[in-house]
Design an enzyme around this catalytic site. Sequence first.
Site, short mmCIF file in Angstrom:
data_model
loop_
_atom_site.label_atom_id
_atom_site.label_comp_id
_atom_site.label_asym_id
_atom_site.label_seq_id
_atom_site.Cartn_x
_atom_site.Cartn_y
_atom_site.Cartn_z
CD GLU A 177 -3.15 -3.90 -0.64
OE1 GLU A 177 -3.38 -5.03 -1.11
OE2 GLU A 177 -4.03 -3.14 -0.23
CE LYS A 221 -4.50 -0.10 -5.21
NZ LYS A 221 -3.94 -0.94 -4.15
NE ARG A 256 -9.83 6.39 1.29
CZ ARG A 256 -9.16 5.48 0.59
NH1 ARG A 256 -8.56 4.48 1.21
NH2 ARG A 256 -9.09 5.54 -0.72
#
Length: 775
Positions: free
Chosen positions: A271, A496, A486
């Site tokens: 993204e 973020k 992950r």
Amino acid sequence: MATVDSVSLFTGLGLSEHKARETLKNTALSAQLREAAIQAQQTLGSTVDKATGTLLYGLASRLRDPRRLSFLVSYIANKKIHTEPQLSAALEYVRSHPLDPIDTADFEQECGVGISVTPEQIEEAVEVAINRHRPQLLVERYRFNMGLLMGEARAVLKWADGKMIKHEVDMQVLHLLGPKTETDLEKKPKVAKTRAEETDRRTAKDVVENGEAAGQTLSLMEQLRGEALKFHKPGENYKTPGYVTTPHTMDLLKQHLQITGGQVRTRFPPEPNGILHIGHAKAINFNFGYAKANNGICFLRFDDTNPEKEEAKFFTAICDMVAWLGYTPYKVTYASDYFDQLYAWAVELIHRGQAYVCHQRGEELKGHNPLPSPWRDRPIEESLLLFEAMRKGKFAEGEATLRMKLVMEDGKMDPVAYRVKYTPHHRTGDTWCIYPTYDYTHCLCDSIEHITHSLCTKEFQARRSSYFWLCNALDVYCPVQWEYGRLNLHYAVVSKRKILQLVATGAVRDWDDPRLFTLTALRRRGFPPEAINNFCARVGVTVAQTTMEPHLLEACVRDVLNDTAPRAMAVLEPLKIVITNFPAAKSLDIQVPNFPADETKGFHQVPFGSIVFIERTDFKEEPEPGYKRLAWGQPVGLRHTGYVIELQHVVKGPSDCVESLEVTCRRADTGEKPKAFIHWVSQPLTCEIRLYERLFQHKNPEDPTEVPGGFLSDLNLASLQVVEAALVDCSVALAKPFDKFQFERLGYFSVDPDSHQGQLVFNRTVTLKEDPGKV
């Protein structure tokens, strides 16, 4: 009574009474086994022997498609399938051929039906295997890995019974070696490890304990082999467990192969609303690496479906980071490239009765097991008109959404496909005021680009059902989604939102502050891309989430920089030295090797004059026991010069602080060898040097039990120390941003982009060795 009958039926297959009763607790298994047993008895006209019963139990417990039960039972009852390898092959065949009818000739060929392996063939195959390893067998005797002999015999005789092969191996080994002796029965002695082997073992243990990880020397793709063996070949998506097939699947896969030519295709789909971090490095290596290892291609596809949070700088930074790690996308694409097609498919989904326009607000959709939407069954024509009204801007944001009719694994019902947003898009401008969601967009973009392996992190497992459902609901090519764990690091945050908070509060300068673990920050700090890729390879690809210690990443950095960063000398806390008997009228030119361990990599020249500077810690007026550097009566050597200096006079200022030292020098080969050689600079450059420590004090700054006050309360106030007037030898004068050096005895340093003409700024990348004080 029914339970008693079932127990009798199952014990008749050879199960113990305990096993039979345990089986009955599993409703699905017991129903399938009962049906198989009854059919087998009817076929045989008698009771079932134990060998056949074992196969029937294996069939019932492993078969996923009940439609094939009768077909396979007939083969087992009629002894056409009579070994475990044949049963495994049969189960794999029906799983990979889900559509009717089954080609019986092909099935029988693939399952070894009609092939009979004789005892003589087994004897001969085992004999060949033993002769191949005979010398090693005679040396190692019963400590030899007998499984190797069985494996080689099985490779030759695919359909042989495993028990028969093992029996033959045991007999022939006994004939060759004779009975076991007392020596054979002794425990194998432990072999002392070399220091290097012990270091490797400890490092590997550290990696495993801090997250499932792999060895140090294999590439990521080599580490992946265990998991990758489960991956389907292009066009064989249906062989993947959990893959959903429809009557159109085989035709769609055939068309897919015609378009791709059987090529592996992956994609990295970030993204564009933030900077990539260390976890993304694993995803980049996995997606690009898997494609490269299989002569395939990888797309870089921006998931740009939320214009509110997307900025041009993030697109640029992401492209830069992918290139920096050494990968070139086959093509850079955007979800917005496909907005017209995605909209057309949404209309088609409504036509098929699989989507509807809903007016529930976002807060009504949250939580577990929310009630079905009151608009779920609205007429198709009404939803079509309302969706077109959404498209034309006739609804306010949040007033209407398009939802898909399915329930996901996590209980989420009818995920949203489209929502209203009156925000201009960076690529499409004001063309659209409705934008698709990830749940709707991702699988369809994968389908458009004919991705073969959609590799994503574990949190997207809950979206797998919607992934398959949506492609099949539209009758378009359906790729396979495969999830992996992950990669996270201790003492770090990568969210973020939280990095934005750190920037806003002034805790860090920006996304590329070298104390962060974003890729731009790691580059700025001086981490080589090869080191990051090597770290990803050591971690490997696992299904479990992995949280690693930062020192393991730093170790990979040292491995690379030790071979690539030329040496220089720098002094962080300078002390002036005046050599009163300097042997020349002017400074001497000293040749210093760029890499002392390999002088073939060249030299650089530094001046050596009557005034030099050393580290203040390399001198003590009153040294403690064991101190080996400059002191009264204790001379030291100056690295690379061939000279030794000896203290003559200490010059102090008004506050009794040592301001300078006066020394004499002699050739190093004219007297006793000094206890130490220290680094120094002469006629140096004045530079700024930034020294970094961990940004957070605790391993898990986001864990409220560890840090009750939240991650912002866990900041290490000493995470940045700026040395404004460090002295560096003039060999670095022409260095450019991101050039890397090893400052002897101090660590590895990289030129910061803040540098300008006449004023270099260095970031300490890592120390020379891991700090033993860190936990």
